[in-house]
Write an enzyme that holds these catalytic residues in place. Structure first.
Site, PDB file in Angstrom:
ATOM      1  N   LYS A   1      25.433  -5.255  -1.498  1.00  0.00           N
ATOM      2  CA  LYS A   1      26.915  -5.299  -1.521  1.00  0.00           C
ATOM      3  C   LYS A   1      27.492  -4.613  -0.293  1.00  0.00           C
ATOM      4  O   LYS A   1      28.690  -4.371  -0.211  1.00  0.00           O
ATOM      5  CB  LYS A   1      27.437  -4.602  -2.783  1.00  0.00           C
ATOM      6  CG  LYS A   1      26.939  -5.206  -4.079  1.00  0.00           C
ATOM      7  CD  LYS A   1      27.377  -4.338  -5.262  1.00  0.00           C
ATOM      8  CE  LYS A   1      26.568  -4.667  -6.497  1.00  0.00           C
ATOM      9  NZ  LYS A   1      26.653  -3.605  -7.503  1.00  0.00           N
ATOM     10  N   ARG A  19       0.813  -1.226   0.000  1.00  0.00           N
ATOM     11  CA  ARG A  19       0.000   0.000   0.000  1.00  0.00           C
ATOM     12  C   ARG A  19       0.840   1.267   0.000  1.00  0.00           C
ATOM     13  O   ARG A  19       0.655   2.158  -0.827  1.00  0.00           O
ATOM     14  CB  ARG A  19      -0.903   0.030   1.247  1.00  0.00           C
ATOM     15  CG  ARG A  19      -2.183  -0.710   1.127  1.00  0.00           C
ATOM     16  CD  ARG A  19      -2.579  -1.266   2.482  1.00  0.00           C
ATOM     17  NE  ARG A  19      -1.662  -2.338   2.789  1.00  0.00           N
ATOM     18  CZ  ARG A  19      -1.852  -3.592   2.376  1.00  0.00           C
ATOM     19  NH1 ARG A  19      -2.943  -3.917   1.763  1.00  0.00           N
ATOM     20  NH2 ARG A  19      -0.954  -4.528   2.617  1.00  0.00           N
ATOM     21  N   THR A  20       1.742   1.387   0.972  1.00  0.00           N
ATOM     22  CA  THR A  20       2.420   2.674   1.188  1.00  0.00           C
ATOM     23  C   THR A  20       3.300   3.032  -0.004  1.00  0.00           C
ATOM     24  O   THR A  20       3.301   4.172  -0.476  1.00  0.00           O
ATOM     25  CB  THR A  20       3.255   2.613   2.486  1.00  0.00           C
ATOM     26  OG1 THR A  20       2.430   2.066   3.519  1.00  0.00           O
ATOM     27  CG2 THR A  20       3.731   3.982   2.897  1.00  0.00           C
ATOM     28  N   HIS A  38       4.356   5.772  11.764  1.00  0.00           N
ATOM     29  CA  HIS A  38       3.887   5.619  10.379  1.00  0.00           C
ATOM     30  C   HIS A  38       2.904   6.782  10.160  1.00  0.00           C
ATOM     31  O   HIS A  38       1.695   6.600  10.081  1.00  0.00           O
ATOM     32  CB  HIS A  38       3.201   4.261  10.217  1.00  0.00           C
ATOM     33  CG  HIS A  38       2.961   3.832   8.801  1.00  0.00           C
ATOM     34  ND1 HIS A  38       3.127   4.670   7.708  1.00  0.00           N
ATOM     35  CD2 HIS A  38       2.530   2.641   8.297  1.00  0.00           C
ATOM     36  CE1 HIS A  38       2.818   4.000   6.608  1.00  0.00           C
ATOM     37  NE2 HIS A  38       2.460   2.775   6.929  1.00  0.00           N
ATOM     38  N   ARG A  92      11.064   3.930   4.106  1.00  0.00           N
ATOM     39  CA  ARG A  92      10.612   2.889   5.052  1.00  0.00           C
ATOM     40  C   ARG A  92      11.832   2.088   5.465  1.00  0.00           C
ATOM     41  O   ARG A  92      12.618   1.655   4.607  1.00  0.00           O
ATOM     42  CB  ARG A  92       9.560   1.973   4.426  1.00  0.00           C
ATOM     43  CG  ARG A  92       9.275   0.766   5.331  1.00  0.00           C
ATOM     44  CD  ARG A  92       8.078  -0.022   4.920  1.00  0.00           C
ATOM     45  NE  ARG A  92       6.848   0.713   5.175  1.00  0.00           N
ATOM     46  CZ  ARG A  92       5.640   0.163   5.117  1.00  0.00           C
ATOM     47  NH1 ARG A  92       5.511  -1.132   4.822  1.00  0.00           N
ATOM     48  NH2 ARG A  92       4.553   0.877   5.349  1.00  0.00           N
TER      49      ARG A  92
HETATM   50  N1   CP Z   1      -0.515  -0.170   5.927  1.00  0.00           N
HETATM   51  C1   CP Z   1       0.721  -0.378   5.410  1.00  0.00           C
HETATM   52  O1   CP Z   1       1.712   0.262   5.788  1.00  0.00           O
HETATM   53  O2   CP Z   1       0.744  -1.341   4.442  1.00  0.00           O
HETATM   54  P1   CP Z   1       2.038  -1.758   3.592  1.00  0.00           P
HETATM   55  O3   CP Z   1       2.995  -2.443   4.524  1.00  0.00           O
HETATM   56  O4   CP Z   1       1.516  -2.680   2.507  1.00  0.00           O
HETATM   57  O5   CP Z   1       2.647  -0.503   3.040  1.00  0.00           O
END
Ligand code: CP
Length: 307
Positions: free
Chosen positions: A83, A55-56, A133, A105
């Site tokens: 590497k 999603r993100t 998040h 992320r």
């Molecule tokens: N909700 C969320 O962060 O989903 P993903 O891990 O798929 O990005």
């Protein structure tokens, strides 16, 4: 506006309102035949993902493209990270290529903040360890406000694996900031230390909380982060803390059900509940694009909306 989007704690209530209002003005871009506005033309956004995401990552990519930015997708897998290249050298490489914003992320809490010390680009946290998040919390607030008309005074029950959840930490801070009443519901083993300092009520009895909840927010059981046994079995977890058809019936008629995804169907949420009309899980995904457009736009200082 803040220089980077690292944590909900960096935001004032007025910042959250500005992000949600700007997101609302971008939402109709998705309904146009040509789903684009030229406000970030010439800007470059890099999605720097050291952890898996569906999603993100896709949502940030679509958001940046709908704003007409150029997008680079970097996944640690298949890059020079394998590497041994460090986060710092990767960041300096992106900086040398002239990126304007980095969406990161990372499994390490604090990695996005560290990045801000190495690059001039705007940094947006797309999830760091069990820490934050922020765009997930903002899209959740957007979804709640869109369906309930307000956030202040709503009673929100957040149920599940709070201990491992950056979503829960961000969302609780955002809801408390905006005046909602939050109750965390979890097995005692999945409540974090010092949870009493979070400004929320805490319960281990989901059935007692449901009749008073305007919003039921279910958290994913994060087995990939569990290095010990936190509950006897997934079946036992579903029986005591999972949302199923019988529990859905205990909610007030106008209550909504949210989940950040990905879902463990049959564990924290039954298929009946995941597919119920008042479960807004795909709405959350749709709204995430407008919210991330808003964050990118406000942080990169785009031209007037609609120009
Ligand atoms: N909700 C969320 O962060 O989903 P993903 O891990 O798929 O990005």
């Amino acid at each position: 506006m803040i220089p980077h989007l690292l944590s909900i704690t960096d935001l004032e209530a007025s910042d959250v309102t500005a992000i949600l209002d700007t997101a609302a003005s971008f939402a109709d871009v998705a309904l146009r035949p040509i789903k684009k506005v030229p406000v970030l033309r010439g800007r470059t956004v890099c999605n720097l993902f050291y952890e898996d995401s569906t999603r993100t990552r896709i949502s940030f990519e679509i958001a940046a493209k709908r704003l007409s930015a150029d997008v680079i997708n970097f996944s640690a897998r298949g890059s020079s990270v394998s590497k041994g290249e460090s986060l710092k050298d990767t960041a300096l490489t992106l900086q040398a290529m002239g990126v304007d914003a980095i969406v990161i992320r990372h499994s390490m809490s604090g990695a996005p903040e560290q990045l801000t010390r190495w690059v001039d680009a705007k940094v947006l946290n797309a999830g760091d360890g069990a820490h934050q998040h922020p765009t997930q919390a903002l899209l959740d607030l957007y979804t709640i406000r869109a369906h309930r008309g307000r956030i202040e005074g709503l009673r929100v029950a957040i149920c599940g694996d709070v201990y491992h959840s950056r979503v829960a930490r961000s969302l609780v801070q955002a809801l408390v900031l905006m005046g909602a009443e939050v109750t965390l519901v979890a097995p005692p083993t999945l409540l974090p230390p010092r949870v009493e300092t979070w400004g929320v009520a805490v319960s281990t009895d989901l059935d007692a909380v449901l009749p008073k909840a305007d919003v039921l927010y279910l958290l994913r059981v994060q087995t990939e982060r569990m290095h010990q046994q936190f509950f006897p079995s997934p079946r036992e977890y579903a029986r005591i803390w999972g949302a199923d058809r019988d529990r859905l019936a205990k909610l007030p008629e106008d209550a909504i059900v949210l989940h950040p995804g990905p879902m463990n169907r049959g564990v924290e949420i039954s298929a009946d509940v995941a597919d119920a009309p008042n479960a807004l899980i795909t709405d959350q995904v749709t709204n995430g694009i407008a919210v991330r457009m808003s964050c990118l736009y406000l942080m990169l200082g785009g031209e007037e909306i609609g120009s």
